[in-house]
Design a protein around this motif. Structure first.
Motif, short mmCIF file in Angstrom:
data_model
loop_
_atom_site.label_atom_id
_atom_site.label_comp_id
_atom_site.label_asym_id
_atom_site.label_seq_id
_atom_site.Cartn_x
_atom_site.Cartn_y
_atom_site.Cartn_z
N ARG A 280 -4.97 11.05 -5.22
CA ARG A 280 -4.92 10.66 -3.80
C ARG A 280 -4.26 9.31 -3.60
NH1 ARG A 280 -10.33 12.89 -3.40
NH2 ARG A 280 -11.24 10.80 -3.49
N ALA A 281 -4.29 8.47 -4.64
CA ALA A 281 -3.73 7.13 -4.52
C ALA A 281 -2.22 7.10 -4.65
CB ALA A 281 -4.35 6.21 -5.57
N SER B 117 0.83 -1.19 0.00
CA SER B 117 0.00 0.00 0.00
C SER B 117 0.87 1.26 0.00
CB SER B 117 -0.92 0.00 1.22
OG SER B 117 -0.15 -0.06 2.41
N PRO C 230 -6.41 4.62 4.49
CA PRO C 230 -7.12 5.14 3.30
C PRO C 230 -8.28 6.09 3.62
CG PRO C 230 -6.63 2.82 3.02
CD PRO C 230 -6.25 3.16 4.43
N GLN D 56 1.17 4.09 -13.15
CA GLN D 56 0.63 5.26 -12.45
C GLN D 56 0.85 6.52 -13.28
OE1 GLN D 56 2.90 4.81 -8.81
NE2 GLN D 56 1.07 4.23 -7.65
N PRO E 237 -9.37 11.23 -7.07
CA PRO E 237 -9.07 9.88 -6.56
C PRO E 237 -7.77 9.30 -7.11
CG PRO E 237 -11.40 10.07 -7.08
CD PRO E 237 -10.75 11.33 -7.57
N ARG E 238 -7.49 9.56 -8.40
CA ARG E 238 -6.24 9.05 -8.98
C ARG E 238 -5.03 9.67 -8.30
NH1 ARG E 238 -9.42 8.71 -13.77
NH2 ARG E 238 -9.40 10.99 -13.86
N GLN F 234 0.25 12.17 -1.44
CA GLN F 234 0.00 12.11 -0.01
C GLN F 234 1.15 12.77 0.76
OE1 GLN F 234 -1.21 8.30 1.52
NE2 GLN F 234 -2.55 7.86 -0.21
N GLU G 193 -8.33 10.01 2.43
CA GLU G 193 -9.36 10.51 1.52
C GLU G 193 -10.03 11.75 2.08
OE1 GLU G 193 -13.39 8.97 -0.81
OE2 GLU G 193 -12.23 7.59 0.41
#
Length: 486
Positions: free
Chosen positions: A394-395, A361, A379, A454, A391-392, A400, A383
């Motif tokens: 944040r992953a 993760s 997660p 990614q 969302p893309r 982050q 969020e």
């Protein structure tokens, strides 16, 4: 994507040794490297792409001197122009840093048409800074020459270009390279000179429907695109960044848009060319579906924090991350030992990176003088804290790290991060740890590399990552070919 062959300027190897005059890209050259390049040869490219700043005047400065060097080298035949338009196959054979694995990355050096991002032909993957744009534009206006390529990615599972240039997509190329040079990192750079008009037009056609992602060279691409628009206005021509008409099409017609079928009024094969010189720039195109691409992590080192900022950060981080202490072979508090013994720094880095790389993760490692901590994302909390990001985005680990850790938990402003006022980017994990141990930094964040998947997903969605999110290795060598507009 519209590409073009070009009559390249190249170093005359009857006059100079190629290894003495080529360099790493301008933004990867340290002061020590700059000095070494200056000493290596009076014709080393460093004098053009990153000249030493002396007491400058309006008439005598780093940019005017760069232009003077190029003019002098052309006059002395140190640089010679090719007799015919060409494309160049470009392969780099290298060992992946930190391993014994040998890879070969293959690409194509060409001119690429400059498109506005809104045309959705060329995509960026990270944010850019204004200062490098201003510097590169001043240099380009003075020299009117591209001495370095930017690195672009495209997708082609059929390996069409590789087959046309190298005869295959893996294994030894069908023909030996025309030039070979080894750089200071032991990377072997090989060049193939492609002049056959039919082969060139087949390559042009194969790439015409491809979209490109900028891997390295965002600043230079954006600078060149802005200048192409400026020159079109000066020349009284349409904005070339919103269409792809070539000089061949303007004269002879597009012939159903198939460059491989271009011919003049006598039936002779012709080659596409930019509608005007500034409408294109020099690029190296690399197929994302081919083997050989390596992306390294770009670690973050934070310095200049107020007293108590690091303990406060670790306490607050628990709301968003599972925080686990990770012990290295010796603590980062032992600054003298960490400074004196490179082997121990490397051992420390390996001990810290192992649990990070084993985490599937989102996670990163925070190295401080009081201990080292693995931060694994929660997660739901992430969020909620990063609602302004898609969302893309944040992953992504780097989003982050920047959006939550650097800005919210450490209190660094987005502007200070862009200007690197409290932040350094390092490829070397041991050096990042050592800077904390020596008291030169407060905390080092070791990160996992962004994956090619990614990058592709975020870029083609029209989104971006923070600056310095990727570190492609190896870098394209500067000085293998030049695109002179005059």
């Amino acid at each position: 994507m519209q590409i073009y062959p070009f009559r390249a300027l190249r170093y005359n190897t009857a006059v100079v040794d190629l290894e003495d005059v080529v360099t790493q890209p301008y933004d990867k050259i340290s002061p020590a490297m700059q000095d070494a390049y200056y000493a290596r040869s009076p014709f080393n490219l460093i004098r053009v792409i990153l000249g030493k700043r002396e007491p400058d005047t309006a008439d005598d400065n780093v940019y005017t001197r760069a232009a003077a060097y190029l003019a002098d080298w052309r006059q002395k035949n140190v640089l010679e122009e090719d007799n015919a338009p060409a494309l160049f196959g470009y392969a780099q054979r290298y060992t992946v840093p930190g391993t014994t694995e040998v890879r070969e990355r293959r690409g194509l050096i060409c001119l690429g048409h400059l498109y506005d991002y809104a045309e959705k032909v060329v995509y960026r993957h990270e944010q850019t800074l204004s200062k490098p744009k201003s510097d590169r534009l001043s240099l380009f206006k003075a020299t009117r020459t591209y001495c370095e390529q930017i690195y672009m990615l495209y997708a082609d599972p059929a390996f069409t270009v590789e087959q046309l240039i190298f005869g295959n997509n893996t294994g030894e190329p069908a023909t030996p390279p025309d030039q070979t040079v080894t750089d200071e990192y032991g990377v072997v750079h090989m060049l193939w000179h492609v002049t056959d008009p039919r082969t060139i037009n087949l390559i042009v056609t194969a790439l015409q429907d491809k979209k490109l992602i900028i891997a390295d060279g965002h600043h230079r691409y954006e600078t060149s695109t802005a200048y192409a628009r400026e020159r079109a206005t000066e020349l009284g021509l349409p904005d070339s960044t919103t269409h792809t008409a070539t000089r061949t099409e303007q004269v002879y017609g597009a012939d159903d848009g198939a460059p491989s079928e271009y011919a003049d009024e006598h039936g002779q094969t012709t080659l596409p060319a930019p509608p005007f010189p500034e409408a294109a720039m020099m690029m190296t195109l690399v197929n994302m579906d081919a083997p050989g691409i390596t992306i390294l992590p770009a670690h973050r080192v934070v310095f200049g924090l107020p007293a108590g900022a690091v303990p406060n950060f670790l306490e607050r981080a628990g709301d968003y991350f599972d925080v686990t202490r990770v012990d290295a072979t010796h603590t980062a508090q032992d600054a003298d030992a960490a400074k004196a013994q490179d082997a121990e720094q490397i051992e420390d880095a390996s001990a810290l990176l192992a649990p990070l790389n084993q985490t599937e993760s989102v996670a990163f490692l925070a190295a401080t003088r009081d201990g080292n901590y693995l931060l694994t994302a929660k997660p739901a909390a992430i969020e909620a804290a990063l609602q302004t990001f898609t969302p893309r985005q944040r992953a992504l680990d780097v989003v982050q790290l920047h959006g939550l850790v650097l800005e919210q938990l450490l209190g660094l402003s987005a502007e200070s991060i862009r200007n690197q006022q409290n932040l350094r980017y390092l490829r070397s994990a041991p050096e990042a740890i050592a800077q904390v141990a020596r008291g030169e930094a407060d905390i080092a964040f070791l990160v996992k590399p962004v994956t090619l998947e990614q990058l592709q997903t975020v870029s083609l969605s029209g989104e971006v990552m923070p600056q310095k999110s990727t570190d492609f290795y190896p870098k394209l060598l500067s000085g293998l070919a030049f695109y002179a507009l005059d």
